[in-house]
Design a protein around this motif. Structure first.
Motif, PDB file in Angstrom:
ATOM      1  N   LYS A 107       0.826  -1.218   0.000  1.00 11.38           N
ATOM      2  CA  LYS A 107       0.000   0.000   0.000  1.00 11.38           C
ATOM      3  C   LYS A 107       0.857   1.263   0.000  1.00 11.38           C
ATOM      4  CE  LYS A 107      -4.133  -1.945   2.187  1.00 11.38           C
ATOM      5  NZ  LYS A 107      -5.129  -1.814   3.288  1.00 11.38           N
ATOM      6  N   ASP A 108       1.744   1.347  -0.963  1.00 11.87           N
ATOM      7  CA  ASP A 108       2.715   2.439  -0.999  1.00 11.87           C
ATOM      8  C   ASP A 108       2.648   3.159  -2.336  1.00 11.87           C
ATOM      9  OD1 ASP A 108       4.682   4.017   0.076  1.00 11.87           O
ATOM     10  OD2 ASP A 108       6.125   2.392   0.363  1.00 11.87           O
ATOM     11  N   LYS A 109       3.280   4.317  -2.392  1.00  8.40           N
ATOM     12  CA  LYS A 109       3.418   5.050  -3.637  1.00  8.40           C
ATOM     13  C   LYS A 109       4.822   4.811  -4.184  1.00  8.40           C
ATOM     14  CE  LYS A 109       0.132   8.695  -2.397  1.00  8.40           C
ATOM     15  NZ  LYS A 109      -0.086  10.156  -2.198  1.00  8.40           N
ATOM     16  N   PRO A 110       4.934   4.547  -5.496  1.00 12.40           N
ATOM     17  CA  PRO A 110       6.246   4.198  -6.052  1.00 12.40           C
ATOM     18  C   PRO A 110       7.334   5.220  -5.752  1.00 12.40           C
ATOM     19  CG  PRO A 110       4.510   3.750  -7.649  1.00 12.40           C
ATOM     20  CD  PRO A 110       3.861   4.456  -6.498  1.00 12.40           C
ATOM     21  N   ASP A 111       7.025   6.494  -5.888  1.00 11.43           N
ATOM     22  CA  ASP A 111       8.041   7.520  -5.630  1.00 11.43           C
ATOM     23  C   ASP A 111       8.537   7.454  -4.194  1.00 11.43           C
ATOM     24  OD1 ASP A 111       7.847   8.380  -8.209  1.00 11.43           O
ATOM     25  OD2 ASP A 111       6.609  10.141  -7.766  1.00 11.43           O
ATOM     26  N   ASN A 112       7.607   7.284  -3.270  1.00  9.32           N
ATOM     27  CA  ASN A 112       7.984   7.213  -1.856  1.00  9.32           C
ATOM     28  C   ASN A 112       8.790   5.952  -1.554  1.00  9.32           C
ATOM     29  OD1 ASN A 112       6.611   9.602  -1.416  1.00  9.32           O
ATOM     30  ND2 ASN A 112       4.762   8.621  -0.632  1.00  9.32           N
TER      31      ASN A 112
END
Length: 206
Positions: free
Chosen positions: A128-133
């Motif tokens: 459940k993450d954002k790729p950039d982060n």
């Protein structure tokens, strides 16, 4: 001729009420002490309190094929996604993590050290993450994973019985889950539980 039933006296009723109140007050304390004794006994016996029983322990890891974290590279080559079937052949750690997870940062140096052990494969399931982060996190703290699969909706993590992040699953060389850690790995859990388990799994004939 039957006699009339006897009724408790006012004195008997007065005595019974304090006894009932005493049990109501004492019961939570008794339960707390029992749980505390169980926790302490596990610590004294070398048990790992972070380990939560899982229905998957002793079973083959769920079929898992996840896409790679876009843009993640190591020495100029793209880091592959997660394919659990490809892990068979030697023990593996499947670490469930996210950039927004503070305990993941705490355990990350341990993963970096474990990744140096040639006996095991350390792979990541980005939850459940954002790729950039996620890329920024690995750029800052290091890349311990030989493969990283992304699960942006957390759907596949359900198959693994994930409670939250971080969690780490230990797989034997046949892809069977043999241990589950809930919460961050610690020096104590690595030294007392994980490394002895890896020694056993890496032994010839295991």
């Amino acid at each position: 001729m039957t006699s009339a039933p006897e009724h408790p006296s006012a004195q008997d009723t007065t005595v019974a009420r304090p006894r009932r109140r005493l049990w109501v007050v004492a019961l939570p304390l008794v339960l707390f002490l029992a749980l505390a004794a169980l926790f302490l006994s596990r610590l004294e016996s070398g048990g790992d309190p972070s380990r939560v029983p899982s229905a998957l322990v002793g079973r083959a890891a769920p079929h898992t094929v996840l896409p790679a974290l876009e843009g993640l590279t190591r020495e100029g080559a793209a880091v592959p996604g997660l394919d659990v079937a490809a892990l068979k052949g030697k023990p593996a750690l499947v670490n469930v993590w996210a950039s927004w997870c503070a305990p993941c940062r705490a355990e990350h140096p341990l993963l970096m050290e474990l990744a140096k052990d040639p006996r095991i494969a350390v792979v990541g399931l980005n939850y459940k993450d954002k790729p950039d982060n996620a890329r920024r996190f690995l750029g800052q703290y290091g890349l311990p994973y030989s493969a990283v699969g992304v699960d942006p909706a957390g759907r596949l993590a359900i198959d693994w019985g994930v409670y939250g992040v971080p969690e780490t699953f230990v797989l034997d060389r046949n892809g069977v889950i043999v241990h589950k850690f809930v919460g961050p790995l610690t020096p104590e859990s690595v030294r007392g539980t994980l490394l002895p388990l890896l020694d056993k799994l890496s032994a010839p004939g295991s």
